[in-house]
Design an enzyme around this catalytic site. Sequence first.
Site, mmCIF file in Angstrom:
data_model
loop_
_atom_site.group_PDB
_atom_site.id
_atom_site.type_symbol
_atom_site.label_atom_id
_atom_site.label_comp_id
_atom_site.label_asym_id
_atom_site.label_seq_id
_atom_site.Cartn_x
_atom_site.Cartn_y
_atom_site.Cartn_z
ATOM 1 N N LEU A 180 64.561 -19.009 -24.762
ATOM 2 C CA LEU A 180 64.873 -17.597 -25.010
ATOM 3 C C LEU A 180 63.610 -16.738 -25.123
ATOM 4 C CD1 LEU A 180 67.052 -15.410 -25.959
ATOM 5 C CD2 LEU A 180 66.342 -16.043 -28.278
ATOM 6 N N TRP A 199 58.654 6.922 -37.547
ATOM 7 C CA TRP A 199 57.481 7.353 -38.323
ATOM 8 C C TRP A 199 57.830 8.509 -39.244
ATOM 9 C CZ3 TRP A 199 53.690 4.014 -38.368
ATOM 10 C CH2 TRP A 199 53.412 3.256 -37.223
ATOM 11 N N ARG A 225 66.752 1.003 -49.906
ATOM 12 C CA ARG A 225 66.863 0.834 -48.454
ATOM 13 C C ARG A 225 66.132 -0.411 -47.958
ATOM 14 N NH1 ARG A 225 68.365 4.733 -45.034
ATOM 15 N NH2 ARG A 225 66.780 4.197 -43.494
ATOM 16 N N SER A 280 61.455 2.422 -33.925
ATOM 17 C CA SER A 280 61.389 3.422 -32.862
ATOM 18 C C SER A 280 60.229 4.380 -33.121
ATOM 19 C CB SER A 280 62.697 4.209 -32.781
ATOM 20 O OG SER A 280 62.721 5.213 -33.773
ATOM 21 N N ARG A 306 75.517 6.136 -29.818
ATOM 22 C CA ARG A 306 74.415 6.772 -29.096
ATOM 23 C C ARG A 306 73.465 5.707 -28.563
ATOM 24 N NH1 ARG A 306 74.644 9.923 -33.746
ATOM 25 N NH2 ARG A 306 73.094 8.620 -34.755
ATOM 26 N N ASP A 315 71.418 -1.233 -36.264
ATOM 27 C CA ASP A 315 71.566 -0.072 -37.135
ATOM 28 C C ASP A 315 72.390 -0.421 -38.386
ATOM 29 O OD1 ASP A 315 71.172 2.532 -37.825
ATOM 30 O OD2 ASP A 315 72.540 3.377 -36.331
ATOM 31 N N GLU A 331 60.482 7.353 -33.372
ATOM 32 C CA GLU A 331 60.987 8.382 -34.302
ATOM 33 C C GLU A 331 60.945 7.895 -35.753
ATOM 34 O OE1 GLU A 331 62.797 7.723 -31.308
ATOM 35 O OE2 GLU A 331 61.740 9.465 -30.492
ATOM 36 N N ARG A 379 72.248 1.999 -44.823
ATOM 37 C CA ARG A 379 73.591 2.296 -45.354
ATOM 38 C C ARG A 379 74.170 1.085 -46.094
ATOM 39 N NH1 ARG A 379 76.320 4.775 -40.231
ATOM 40 N NH2 ARG A 379 74.197 4.423 -39.466
ATOM 41 N N HIS A 430 66.662 -3.608 -45.102
ATOM 42 C CA HIS A 430 65.784 -4.054 -44.018
ATOM 43 C C HIS A 430 65.502 -5.561 -44.140
ATOM 44 C CE1 HIS A 430 65.492 -0.003 -42.822
ATOM 45 N NE2 HIS A 430 64.648 0.397 -43.746
HETATM 46 C C1 V07 Z 1 62.465 -5.260 -38.854
HETATM 47 C C2 V07 Z 1 64.621 -6.165 -39.753
HETATM 48 C C3 V07 Z 1 65.751 -6.102 -38.771
HETATM 49 C C4 V07 Z 1 66.592 -4.874 -38.926
HETATM 50 C C5 V07 Z 1 65.959 -3.630 -38.390
HETATM 51 C C6 V07 Z 1 64.872 -2.958 -39.199
HETATM 52 C C7 V07 Z 1 64.078 -3.828 -40.120
HETATM 53 C C8 V07 Z 1 61.982 -8.423 -37.374
HETATM 54 C C9 V07 Z 1 60.842 -7.770 -36.946
HETATM 55 C C10 V07 Z 1 59.804 -8.285 -36.061
HETATM 56 C C11 V07 Z 1 59.088 -7.433 -35.223
HETATM 57 C C12 V07 Z 1 58.123 -7.947 -34.358
HETATM 58 C C13 V07 Z 1 57.894 -9.293 -34.314
HETATM 59 C C14 V07 Z 1 58.587 -10.148 -35.130
HETATM 60 C C15 V07 Z 1 59.539 -9.648 -36.001
HETATM 61 C C16 V07 Z 1 60.920 -6.496 -37.509
HETATM 62 C C17 V07 Z 1 60.411 -4.322 -38.038
HETATM 63 C C18 V07 Z 1 61.571 -4.194 -38.760
HETATM 64 C C19 V07 Z 1 59.458 -3.179 -37.933
HETATM 65 F F1 V07 Z 1 56.967 -9.790 -33.469
HETATM 66 N N1 V07 Z 1 62.718 -7.616 -38.127
HETATM 67 N N2 V07 Z 1 62.087 -6.428 -38.221
HETATM 68 N N3 V07 Z 1 60.077 -5.456 -37.410
HETATM 69 N N4 V07 Z 1 63.648 -5.123 -39.569
#
Ligand code: V07
Length: 262
Positions: free
Chosen positions: A153, A91, A55, A87, A216, A42, A89, A46, A59
């Site tokens: 891992l 969407w 934003r 999540s 939470r 999380d 949510e 922010r 990410h």
């Molecule tokens: C996302 C980066 C990390 C912070 C949280 C939100 C943004 C890696 C993945 C990912 C997902 C599946 C996969 C390989 C990599 C990812 C989303 C968002 C939707 F097989 N980071 N990351 N997917 N963020």
Amino acid sequence: MREQRVRGGAGADDADTAGSGDVRLRLPSPDNIPRHVAIIMDGNGRWARERGLPRVAGHRSGMRTVRRIAMAAARIGVKVLTLYAFSTENWKRPKSEVDYLMKLPQEFLAIELEELIANNVRVRVMGSRQGLPGHTLAAVDEAVRRTADNTGLILNFALNYGSRAELVEAARELARRVKAGELDERAIDEQTIASCLSTADLPDPDLLIRTSGELRISNFMLWQLAYSELWFTDVYWPEFTERHFYDAICEYQRRVRRYGGL
Ligand code: V07
């Protein structure tokens, strides 16, 4: 607990290591490493807002943290690292942000997949495939397939995941089996339910980490977290480093787990 000097495993973007080749890291004891660590990543939005960035920049920055923490987990022998990436949510966020997030799995894998393979990491995902764009599914499926035989891992991404939805699916599956005469309802126990979850073949998380100050669980692994140790930090996910990760595990190692007993 050992104090050990390690070579700068952090990247060049880690301010703590800037100008020095190595950094003092308090490493967890090797004998009581949590088998499964789950993280709610999380604070990306922010982090960006406080810097006057969009934003999506948060990410993107959070994606680099994923790489760093996955490597740290592999290095100390964590068996499973589950990361809450998206999540059910999420969407509700603006379409432009959702579209961007849906590009991150393929972007992450385009950069990291070869390295993950070289490090014997196995990529997995849990969550609903419903609603995920084809390009996202294609990238994820390829990574899962190409790492399926790796024995290091397990890097488990919760993608379009909601714990209640997962439990609803499990209930439907059990009802179907009872109706079909394959299962006696009196035979349903905790084991039966656990076997219907996406984590059926994984140990429950020993430790849940949530960044960015929220206290939470937010519909994340409600069943699986029943006896997990919880660790919260105010640090935003883009700023979360190996040092925070190892601190969380060191504290986990100091706690006594009772599983409801005495
Ligand atoms: C996302 C980066 C990390 C912070 C949280 C939100 C943004 C890696 C993945 C990912 C997902 C599946 C996969 C390989 C990599 C990812 C989303 C968002 C939707 F097989 N980071 N990351 N997917 N963020």
